[in-house]
Design a protein around this motif. Sequence first.
Motif, PDB file in Angstrom:
ATOM      1  N   THR A   1       9.995  -8.807   0.519  1.00  0.00           N
ATOM      2  CA  THR A   1       9.006  -7.769   0.237  1.00  0.00           C
ATOM      3  C   THR A   1       7.995  -7.651   1.364  1.00  0.00           C
ATOM      4  O   THR A   1       7.620  -6.554   1.788  1.00  0.00           O
ATOM      5  CB  THR A   1       8.292  -8.073  -1.091  1.00  0.00           C
ATOM      6  OG1 THR A   1       9.256  -8.164  -2.144  1.00  0.00           O
ATOM      7  CG2 THR A   1       7.292  -6.979  -1.433  1.00  0.00           C
TER       8      THR A   1
ATOM      9  N   GLY B   1       9.404  -5.932   4.429  1.00  0.00           N
ATOM     10  CA  GLY B   1       9.833  -4.553   4.233  1.00  0.00           C
ATOM     11  C   GLY B   1      11.286  -4.369   3.882  1.00  0.00           C
ATOM     12  O   GLY B   1      11.802  -3.253   3.917  1.00  0.00           O
TER      13      GLY B   1
ATOM     14  N   SER C   1      12.475  -4.978   0.923  1.00  0.00           N
ATOM     15  CA  SER C   1      12.500  -4.588  -0.478  1.00  0.00           C
ATOM     16  C   SER C   1      11.138  -4.076  -0.876  1.00  0.00           C
ATOM     17  O   SER C   1      10.113  -4.530  -0.364  1.00  0.00           O
ATOM     18  CB  SER C   1      12.888  -5.787  -1.358  1.00  0.00           C
ATOM     19  OG  SER C   1      12.729  -5.480  -2.723  1.00  0.00           O
ATOM     20  N   ASP C   2      11.105  -3.113  -1.798  1.00  0.00           N
ATOM     21  CA  ASP C   2       9.838  -2.652  -2.337  1.00  0.00           C
ATOM     22  C   ASP C   2       9.686  -3.075  -3.793  1.00  0.00           C
ATOM     23  O   ASP C   2       8.866  -2.544  -4.530  1.00  0.00           O
ATOM     24  CB  ASP C   2       9.700  -1.132  -2.227  1.00  0.00           C
ATOM     25  CG  ASP C   2      10.829  -0.392  -2.930  1.00  0.00           C
ATOM     26  OD1 ASP C   2      11.694  -1.071  -3.502  1.00  0.00           O
ATOM     27  OD2 ASP C   2      10.825   0.844  -2.909  1.00  0.00           O
TER      28      ASP C   2
ATOM     29  N   LEU D   1       4.094   2.684   4.229  1.00  0.00           N
ATOM     30  CA  LEU D   1       5.527   2.491   4.307  1.00  0.00           C
ATOM     31  C   LEU D   1       5.780   1.420   5.359  1.00  0.00           C
ATOM     32  O   LEU D   1       5.226   1.481   6.462  1.00  0.00           O
ATOM     33  CB  LEU D   1       6.240   3.793   4.682  1.00  0.00           C
ATOM     34  CG  LEU D   1       6.146   4.923   3.662  1.00  0.00           C
ATOM     35  CD1 LEU D   1       6.843   6.174   4.187  1.00  0.00           C
ATOM     36  CD2 LEU D   1       6.724   4.521   2.313  1.00  0.00           C
ATOM     37  N   THR D   2       6.591   0.438   5.024  1.00  0.00           N
ATOM     38  CA  THR D   2       6.837  -0.644   5.960  1.00  0.00           C
ATOM     39  C   THR D   2       7.523  -0.106   7.225  1.00  0.00           C
ATOM     40  O   THR D   2       8.323   0.837   7.155  1.00  0.00           O
ATOM     41  CB  THR D   2       7.720  -1.726   5.324  1.00  0.00           C
ATOM     42  OG1 THR D   2       8.946  -1.137   4.871  1.00  0.00           O
ATOM     43  CG2 THR D   2       7.004  -2.359   4.144  1.00  0.00           C
TER      44      THR D   2
ATOM     45  N   ARG E   1       9.787   1.035   3.291  1.00  0.00           N
ATOM     46  CA  ARG E   1       9.599   0.691   1.895  1.00  0.00           C
ATOM     47  C   ARG E   1       8.122   0.795   1.538  1.00  0.00           C
ATOM     48  O   ARG E   1       7.257   0.550   2.363  1.00  0.00           O
ATOM     49  CB  ARG E   1      10.093  -0.733   1.617  1.00  0.00           C
ATOM     50  CG  ARG E   1      11.564  -0.955   1.934  1.00  0.00           C
ATOM     51  CD  ARG E   1      12.447  -0.297   0.911  1.00  0.00           C
ATOM     52  NE  ARG E   1      13.850  -0.668   1.107  1.00  0.00           N
ATOM     53  CZ  ARG E   1      14.834  -0.320   0.299  1.00  0.00           C
ATOM     54  NH1 ARG E   1      14.579   0.407  -0.766  1.00  0.00           N
ATOM     55  NH2 ARG E   1      16.076  -0.688   0.548  1.00  0.00           N
TER      56      ARG E   1
ATOM     57  N   ASP F   1       4.586  -0.237   0.215  1.00  0.00           N
ATOM     58  CA  ASP F   1       3.901  -1.519   0.240  1.00  0.00           C
ATOM     59  C   ASP F   1       2.406  -1.283   0.042  1.00  0.00           C
ATOM     60  O   ASP F   1       1.859  -0.268   0.488  1.00  0.00           O
ATOM     61  CB  ASP F   1       4.154  -2.230   1.575  1.00  0.00           C
ATOM     62  CG  ASP F   1       3.558  -3.632   1.582  1.00  0.00           C
ATOM     63  OD1 ASP F   1       3.489  -4.258   0.509  1.00  0.00           O
ATOM     64  OD2 ASP F   1       3.152  -4.096   2.653  1.00  0.00           O
TER      65      ASP F   1
END
Length: 223
Positions: free
Chosen positions: A53, A56, A58-59, A95-96, A101, A103
Amino acid sequence: MTSVLDYTDEHRFLLADGGLPSNFGGLLEIVRALDDAVHGWRGLLLRAKRLATRVGLSDQPITHRHLRPQSSRPVKDSLVFLMIGRDAADGQMRLTPLLKRFDIRWSRQGSETLFEAMKKVTDQLARGVGAEPFFALDTWPLSQYITVHPLGGCPMADDPQLGVVDDAGKVHGYDGLYVLDGSIVPTALGVNPSKTIAALAERGVERLVGERRTQPPSDEQGA
């Protein structure tokens, strides 16, 4: 929640008792970071998911469904308090960089004075009743802040560069689009926000209805 200690004038927060049902014993073990709360492959999974997470990949944040401690002891030996404070309200959505993703990041620096005051009061209460204090701000294994009253995300502001909606919940630049929930609150309130959210929603709806009544009918309506 049945009683409140008001530290607003001195420390900018309220402290309320937080009664937990007996089946929350496992959750309390996790917050306390007891050795037998999460172990083995599940502990490794938690660390891997947390790392994914943060970078980045996974969200999907860690939730109680990933924890599932093997034992659950009663919470009768604990007195839980909930602290509602006026922090710096400087969280940021992004967004990563890698996989874009979603965040949310929080900075502890701007709210350090508040957190220190909360820790001080926790220690004082523990000494008063002869208990062992535990201040669970960002503890293992979650290592992240938790709130039961999330606010912001579409904050109100007069300037579109500083906020998403105006004071009535109307989205800047998008006629007919309104947001009327807790996301438009622009800062921390320091109290339970339910009445504030309801008041903002009622005000926004009243303004919207008034605008619709004063608008001339469209061609389709006239036909």
